[in-house]
Scaffold this active site. Structure first.
Site, PDB file in Angstrom:
ATOM      1  CG  ASP A 118      -2.069   0.966   1.090  1.00 27.18           C
ATOM      2  OD1 ASP A 118      -3.226   0.522   0.975  1.00 27.18           O
ATOM      3  OD2 ASP A 118      -1.803   2.201   1.073  1.00 27.18           O
TER       4      ASP A 118
ATOM      5  CG  HIS B 151      -7.054  -2.903   3.031  1.00 26.45           C
ATOM      6  ND1 HIS B 151      -6.295  -1.756   2.882  1.00 26.45           N
ATOM      7  CD2 HIS B 151      -8.252  -2.630   2.451  1.00 26.45           C
ATOM      8  CE1 HIS B 151      -7.005  -0.831   2.248  1.00 26.45           C
ATOM      9  NE2 HIS B 151      -8.202  -1.341   1.972  1.00 26.45           N
TER      10      HIS B 151
ATOM     11  CB  VAL C 143      -9.018   1.990  -5.069  1.00 28.02           C
ATOM     12  CG1 VAL C 143      -8.654   1.408  -6.436  1.00 28.02           C
ATOM     13  CG2 VAL C 143      -8.029   3.093  -4.678  1.00 28.02           C
TER      14      VAL C 143
ATOM     15  CG  ASN D 232     -12.316  -0.643   3.659  1.00 26.47           C
ATOM     16  OD1 ASN D 232     -12.664  -1.165   4.720  1.00 26.47           O
ATOM     17  ND2 ASN D 232     -11.164  -0.005   3.527  1.00 26.47           N
TER      18      ASN D 232
ATOM     19  CG  HIS E 196      -8.479  -2.861  -2.480  1.00 30.80           C
ATOM     20  ND1 HIS E 196      -9.375  -2.168  -3.273  1.00 30.80           N
ATOM     21  CD2 HIS E 196      -8.380  -2.152  -1.339  1.00 30.80           C
ATOM     22  CE1 HIS E 196      -9.783  -1.082  -2.642  1.00 30.80           C
ATOM     23  NE2 HIS E 196      -9.199  -1.052  -1.450  1.00 30.80           N
TER      24      HIS E 196
HETATM   25  P1  AMP Z   1      -9.791   1.512   0.176  1.00 34.22           P
HETATM   26  O1  AMP Z   1      -9.947   2.779   0.963  1.00 34.22           O
HETATM   27  O2  AMP Z   1     -10.203   0.278   0.915  1.00 34.22           O
HETATM   28  O3  AMP Z   1     -10.426   1.623  -1.187  1.00 34.22           O
HETATM   29  O4  AMP Z   1      -8.226   1.322  -0.024  1.00 34.22           O
HETATM   30  C1  AMP Z   1      -7.501   1.877  -1.085  1.00 34.22           C
HETATM   31  C2  AMP Z   1      -6.052   1.753  -0.714  1.00 34.22           C
HETATM   32  O5  AMP Z   1      -5.277   1.954  -1.880  1.00 34.22           O
HETATM   33  C3  AMP Z   1      -5.588   2.794   0.316  1.00 34.22           C
HETATM   34  O6  AMP Z   1      -5.060   2.135   1.462  1.00 34.22           O
HETATM   35  C4  AMP Z   1      -4.530   3.583  -0.441  1.00 34.22           C
HETATM   36  O7  AMP Z   1      -3.448   3.974   0.372  1.00 34.22           O
HETATM   37  C5  AMP Z   1      -4.101   2.600  -1.508  1.00 34.22           C
HETATM   38  N1  AMP Z   1      -3.528   3.168  -2.719  1.00 34.22           N
HETATM   39  C6  AMP Z   1      -3.997   4.227  -3.429  1.00 34.22           C
HETATM   40  N2  AMP Z   1      -3.238   4.432  -4.501  1.00 34.22           N
HETATM   41  C7  AMP Z   1      -2.260   3.481  -4.495  1.00 34.22           C
HETATM   42  C8  AMP Z   1      -1.147   3.162  -5.328  1.00 34.22           C
HETATM   43  N3  AMP Z   1      -0.891   3.874  -6.439  1.00 34.22           N
HETATM   44  N4  AMP Z   1      -0.360   2.123  -4.987  1.00 34.22           N
HETATM   45  C9  AMP Z   1      -0.605   1.411  -3.874  1.00 34.22           C
HETATM   46  N5  AMP Z   1      -1.643   1.645  -3.047  1.00 34.22           N
HETATM   47  C10 AMP Z   1      -2.447   2.673  -3.338  1.00 34.22           C
END
Ligand code: AMP
Ligand code: ZN
Length: 114
Positions: free
Chosen positions: A30, A102, A96, A87, A100
């Site tokens: 992350d 976590h 995003v 999430n 995914h």
């Molecule tokens: P969520 O809030 O569950 O959608 O998690 C999205 C996650 O993606 C967050 O923990 C961000 O820090 C992570 N994230 C966003 N952009 C990137 C990236 N380019 N590379 C790796 N992680 C990312």
């Protein structure tokens, strides 16, 4: 070309710090870790939210958890423990929209989550 951030990482269009990959999933660190170890495990197939899951995603979803177990072991987290989180949408604070898992570890977690 996909507009999805995680599809772009999958396709190598933007860099990802990749730690694990197989036929079904890709895992990378992350960019904004909330713990000493914070890895995101994504299906290679684009699925926007958990609400979009279909029966034929079952194998991919299983592979995501098997990858989590494997990575946790490689990172030395198996005995101390770790957390896995999906999430979903606004109240789940999904930011995003490519599902995914976590994988978070390396410190004591608290409950309930914020
Ligand atoms: P969520 O809030 O569950 O959608 O998690 C999205 C996650 O993606 C967050 O923990 C961000 O820090 C992570 N994230 C966003 N952009 C990137 C990236 N380019 N590379 C790796 N992680 C990312
Ligand atoms: Zn995607």
């Amino acid at each position: 070309m996909s507009e999805c951030l995680f599809c772009k990482i999958r396709d190598g269009e933007i860099p990802g710090d990749i730690v694990y990959e197989n036929e079904y999933v890709l895992a990378f660190n992350d960019i904004n870790p909330v713990a000493p170890i914070h890895i995101l495990i994504i299906p290679k197939e684009h699925i926007s939210t958990l609400n979009d899951l279909e029966k034929d995603h079952a194998q991919t979803m299983g592979e995501m958890f098997l990858a989590a177990k494997e990575i946790a072991s490689k990172e030395g987290l198996s005995d101390s423990g770790y957390r896995t989180v999906f999430n979903c949408n606004e109240h789940g604070q999904q930011t995003v929209f490519h599902i995914h898992l976590h994988l978070i570890g390396g410190r004591q977690m608290t409950w309930p989550p914020g």
